[in-house]
Structures are given as structure tokens and as C-alpha cells.
Design a protein around this motif. Structure first.
Motif, mmCIF file in Angstrom:
data_model
loop_
_atom_site.group_PDB
_atom_site.id
_atom_site.type_symbol
_atom_site.label_atom_id
_atom_site.label_comp_id
_atom_site.label_asym_id
_atom_site.label_seq_id
_atom_site.Cartn_x
_atom_site.Cartn_y
_atom_site.Cartn_z
ATOM 1 N N MET A 160 -6.283 49.175 10.499
ATOM 2 C CA MET A 160 -6.600 49.400 11.822
ATOM 3 C C MET A 160 -8.169 49.319 12.141
ATOM 4 N N MET A 209 -7.689 57.174 0.295
ATOM 5 C CA MET A 209 -7.746 56.039 1.466
ATOM 6 C C MET A 209 -9.073 55.386 0.754
ATOM 7 N N PHE A 210 -9.084 54.132 0.422
ATOM 8 C CA PHE A 210 -9.636 52.892 -0.581
ATOM 9 C C PHE A 210 -9.523 52.003 0.832
ATOM 10 N N ASP A 211 -10.987 51.576 0.843
ATOM 11 C CA ASP A 211 -10.885 49.835 1.840
ATOM 12 C C ASP A 211 -10.331 50.357 2.849
ATOM 13 N N LEU A 212 -10.963 51.564 3.583
ATOM 14 C CA LEU A 212 -11.131 51.336 4.799
ATOM 15 C C LEU A 212 -11.438 50.298 5.725
ATOM 16 N N LYS A 213 -10.933 49.787 7.167
ATOM 17 C CA LYS A 213 -12.475 50.157 7.957
ATOM 18 C C LYS A 213 -12.110 50.805 9.043
ATOM 19 N N ASP A 214 -11.909 51.241 9.580
ATOM 20 C CA ASP A 214 -12.067 51.607 10.683
ATOM 21 C C ASP A 214 -11.230 53.613 10.770
ATOM 22 N N ARG A 254 -12.099 47.119 17.619
ATOM 23 C CA ARG A 254 -12.928 47.924 17.131
ATOM 24 C C ARG A 254 -14.344 47.081 15.566
ATOM 25 N N GLU A 255 -13.456 46.916 14.914
ATOM 26 C CA GLU A 255 -14.104 46.569 13.698
ATOM 27 C C GLU A 255 -14.000 44.413 14.069
ATOM 28 N N MET A 282 -5.655 59.871 11.332
ATOM 29 C CA MET A 282 -3.393 59.520 11.479
ATOM 30 C C MET A 282 -3.330 60.766 10.104
ATOM 31 N N GLU A 283 -3.773 60.455 9.400
ATOM 32 C CA GLU A 283 -3.106 61.620 8.300
ATOM 33 C C GLU A 283 -3.591 62.555 8.600
ATOM 34 N N LYS A 338 -2.875 50.873 7.510
ATOM 35 C CA LYS A 338 -4.227 51.658 7.354
ATOM 36 C C LYS A 338 -5.327 51.074 7.458
ATOM 37 N N LYS A 339 -5.000 49.785 6.818
ATOM 38 C CA LYS A 339 -6.470 49.172 5.704
ATOM 39 C C LYS A 339 -6.492 48.513 7.075
ATOM 40 N N HIS A 387 -11.753 42.789 11.767
ATOM 41 C CA HIS A 387 -11.213 41.667 10.899
ATOM 42 C C HIS A 387 -9.366 41.618 10.118
ATOM 43 N N ALA A 391 -9.567 55.058 12.628
ATOM 44 C CA ALA A 391 -8.536 55.612 13.239
ATOM 45 C C ALA A 391 -7.397 55.894 12.259
ATOM 46 N N GLY A 392 -7.085 55.097 10.909
ATOM 47 C CA GLY A 392 -6.227 55.374 9.940
ATOM 48 C C GLY A 392 -5.822 56.774 9.407
#
Lengths: 144, 317
Positions: free
Chosen positions: B136, A61-66, B104-105, A72-73, B133-134, B107, A68-69
């Protein structure tokens, strides 16, 4: 494995500690995200230390901010493979390739039989040693 | 000790709480003021955002007394014509939710159908999930959401994407706020054929069109941020331009204004270049004159400008 007090596989970070809770995993993921590292979830049922390439559970997973994602995985993977080893790996692209910078186990089988020492008698009186995971005596998918 | 226990221990029943202080502490006022300052008009939208902010704030206070209620559904639907500020408001919404601790973020991930729907079987689910997911911890903004559902093609994968979205909107309410946006009539049709989506969205906000006065105000704000300004005559000319332009086709509110200003800047540069012999002052470089605006085809022929991107080659501004 007798020197290992918990009788569990110790690979990657935090492996001598009690199992990480979800809150602790989230904190670790946050640390990786803060550095802009990509994160992958991987699983295997062959815990030999030389088995570096585990199966990927979905794409990294790239470019995630949080966090939680990713959690979840991780939970999806736990649901799919409740009795496998699952690890979270963070990849840094600083060197131009995605190289692992963090790796820790987040799920393990209930019972880990450990490893046996195999001696092979070679030329003359020399002996070669290797370790063998008892779990891999059974075919893939039925090991734990 | 679980989290709820901790919260219970926090405040006795008769402890006074200060809504004002909480409001100050959350810094939401700053965002709301900025919204007021930078977004002209949009009365109903601003009122609704204030209401939502108030609800979240009260909810936060209630939590201090361990008055638990299900966390409010914050998924929204923005309808309105192009250029009425839907994306801008969505961005502000993300910031407000972040300051109130609901994102939380904070964005904004802005997507359209292409980012969610795959091209072959089994492609859609991972694609949609990746986007989710991005987003979230922030806000997922789906522009022109009605394209997700194409009833005329029964093999379309859009429905699969909607299904995943619905599931996440329900189960991960704390992780993600979804904002759908699009034209009013088409969104209504979309919701009509997807009742599940409609019931999961609590806030339907309609963005009204701007009046000519509001558009002039917006134009002046836009120019100010780019260090330009109208001369007195130019302002009158531009007001006339807007009134004329509003009656023509493909009018996209603030976006048309921005394009018109870009073309006016072009003409201003050209005019300055033509009198290159004259030495220029800072004021000359900053000021748009009436002639820069009156040269538009909207005045000359009562038609759309073709020298810019407006309406030409099927490009709609």
C-alpha cells in the motif's frame, strides 16, 4: 472514575484527549512507521488496567510502508467489534525483543460504566483495596 | 471544511494554469528522461508511459479547478518475453506515480504466486492481505501472474487470492497500484478465464523483443556501469554473438546479454591470469577483447554455452 471528567477509561497515550479522528490516527501510525516499528491492532472487553494482554486482531504488521494498510485493519476491527476497546500498539525491536513503544485506544464502547472500589476486611483492622470493573459482572462478549 | 471545499476555494474559473510549470514542478521529466536514457528501444512502452504521465498531470490541474472526476484506474498489465525490461519499467512507474502524487511512498513490492497463495484452507487470505498491506502506498508487481489461476486443479487456492486482489483493486484504488506481468499468450489466457481482472486493468502494455542493434547498445551500457568496455574487435564479435544467440533456444533478451557479458568477464580474467608475467595497465583491466567473446560455444559448436549457467541443468537464463 469521578476524578476523570469524561468518565472514560484512560489507558495509553492520548486517553485524556477527545477521541482521535482517522486523520490523527493515520498521522500517529505514520510516526511509528517512520521509526520502523511493527504495529498491531488489539481488542478487549475487559479494560482492567492490569489486563495487559489484549486479543490480537490478526497478526502484528511488519515492514509496512504506508499507513493505509493499518487503518484498514483498524476499521475492520471496528466493524467486527463496534462495542469493544480497540488499541493500536507499536513495537520497537531495538532492545532485541518487540517491546511496546506506543499504545493508544482508537475505539471504545458507547457506555463505559467504570470501576468500583472493593474493600476486603483482612486480619485485624487492616483493609485491602482492589478495583473492579462493573462491565465484567457480565460474561465475556455481553459486557457492553 | 472538507477537502473538496478547500479545493473549490483554490482557483477561480478563469485563472490560467501552466501545464509546463506543473510538469517542471513534479520532477517527472527527470524520471522520463532517465527512462529514455537507460532503457533502449521499447518505443511503445515509453509512449504509453508518457501518455499516462500526461493524463495524471492534467488530472492534477483539473483538480485545482475542482473538476472532479473519478481517480483514474492505474492498474497495468505488462506482457512480453523474458528480459524485455518489465520489472525495470515497473520500478520506474512506481517512481513516476510517486512524483505525481498518486503513490504516497512509491515503493515496489515484487511478488510471485508463492507470496500470495497459501498451502491450506484459510492460509491464503491472510497471506494475500499481508502482501497487499505491504504494497500500500506503492506498486504491487505480480510477476508471472497467470500462475495464480490453475484451472486444472479445482481445489487450488489461487482463485481466492485473485478474489481478494480484485476487491482491493476496486476499493483501495487510491492506496495501491497493481501491475501484472507475464508472457503474452499465457496472460491472454489468464484474462480470458478471469474477465473481472481484465476489466479492472486499464493499461495493457506489450513489451516488444529487442533487435540485435538494441541489444548491443544495452550490452555497452551494462559494461559502462561496471567500468568495462569492448575493444573495437570485441564489439563486432559481440554483435555476431548476439545475432547467433538470438536464433538459439532460451533466448531471454537483455538477461542473456548480461549472462554473456558475465562469462566474457570470466574469460578476460582467465586470459589476464594466463599472461601473468606481463605487467598490466588500467586499460587492460577494463577492456574485453574479441577472443574473450569468440571463445563462446555459440561460435565453436553453434550450441548454448555450458560453462556458464545458460541452458545448463535446466536453468534458463
Amino acid at each position: 472514575m469521578m476524578t476523570n471528567p469524561n468518565g472514560i477509561v484512560t489507558q495509553g497515550q492520548f486517553s485524556f484527549l477527545p477521541a482521535l479522528t482517522d486523520v490523527q490516527i493515520t498521522a500517529q501510525i505514520k510516526y511509528a512507521l517512520k521509526h520502523g516499528w511493527a504495529i498491531g491492532v488489539e481488542y478487549t472487553d475487559d479494560p482492567h488496567p492490569r489486563n495487559t494482554y489484549w486479543e490480537m486482531f490478526g497478526n502484528p504488521m511488519f515492514d509496512l510502508k504506508d499507513a493505509a494498510g493499518i487503518l484498514m485493519e483498524v476499521n475492520n476491527c471496528r466493524k467486527t467489534f463496534p462495542n469493544h476497546y480497540i488499541r493500536v500498539t507499536a513495537f520497537s525491536s531495538v532492545r532485541g525483543v518487540e517491546s511496546p513503544t506506543m499504545s493508544y485506544i482508537v475505539n471504545r464502547p458507547k457506555k463505559e460504566p467504570g470501576f468500583g472500589l472493593v474493600r476486603q476486611e483482612a486480619d485485624g483492622r487492616s483493609i485491602r483495596y482492589t478495583i473492579h470493573s462493573y462491565a465484567t459482572d457480565k460474561p465475556e462478549g455481553e459486557r457492553y | 471544511m472538507s477537502e473538496t471545499d478547500l479545493l473549490k476555494a483554490k482557483l477561480p474559473d478563469d485563472a490560467p494554469v501552466n501545464l509546463e510549470a506543473e510538469f517542471e514542478a513534479s520532477n517527472v521529466k527527470e524520471v522520463l528522461d532517465k527512462l529514455d536514457r537507460e532503457l533502449i528501444g521499447l518505443k511503445p512502452v515509453k509512449t504509453r508511459i508518457r501518455e499516462i504521465a500526461a493524463l495524471l498531470l492534467v488530472d492534477r490541474l483539473r483538480k485545482q479547478f475542482a473538476l472532479t472526476s473519478a481517480s483514474p484506474t492505474l492498474h497495468m498489465n505488462f506482457t512480453g518475453n523474458p528480459g524485455t525490461g518489465k520489472t525495470t519499467v515497473a520500478m520506474r512507474m512506481a517512481e513516476i506515480l510517486h512524483r505525481l502524487g498518486y503513490a504516497r511512498e512509491g515503493h515496489l513490492v515484487s511478488v510471485t504466486r508463492d507470496d500470495l497463495v497459501g498451502q491450506y484452507i484459510g492460509h491464503t487470505a491472510p497471506k494475500t492481505k499481508e502482501v497487499i498491506k505491504k504494497a500500500m502506498g506503492g506498486v504491487l508487481f505480480i510477476d508471472e501472474a497467470y500462475y495464480l489461476y490453475k484451472p486444472e486443479n479445482e481445489r487450488d487456492y489461487g482463485a481466492e487470492s485473485i478474489e481478494i486482489l480484485l476487491q482491493v483493486m476496486e476499493n483501495n484504488r487510491d492506496d495501491l497500484v497493481v501491475i501484472l506481468a507475464g508472457y503474452k499468450d499465457r496472460m491472454d489466457k489468464f484474462f480470458h478465464s478471469n474477465p473481472g481482472m481484465r476489466s479492472r486493468i486499464a493499461h495493457h502494455i506489450d513489451f516488444p523483443d529487442y533487435s540485435a542493434e538494441e541489444l548491443l547498445h544495452i550490452a555497452k551500457l551494462m559494461l559502462a556501469t561496471q567500468n568495462y568496455r569492448f575493444s573495437a574487435d570485441a564489439e563486432k564479435a559481440f554483435f555476431k554473438y548476439i545475432s547467433l544467440r538470438m536464433t538459439l533456444e532460451h533466448f531471454a533478451n537483455a538477461r542473456s546479454v548480461r549472462n554473456a557479458l558475465d562469462r566474457a568477464r570470466l574469460r578476460q580474467a582467465n586470459r589476464l591470469f594466463a599472461n601473468a608475467s606481463k605487467s598490466l595497465s588500467k586499460t587492460d583491466l577494463m577492456t574485453l577483447e574479441a577472443e574473450d567473446i569468440l571463445a563462446s560455444r555459440v561460435f565453436v559448436e553453434g550450441k548454448l554455452d555450458m560453462d556458464g549457467d545458460e541452458g545448463s541443468d535446466g536453468v534458463i537464463d
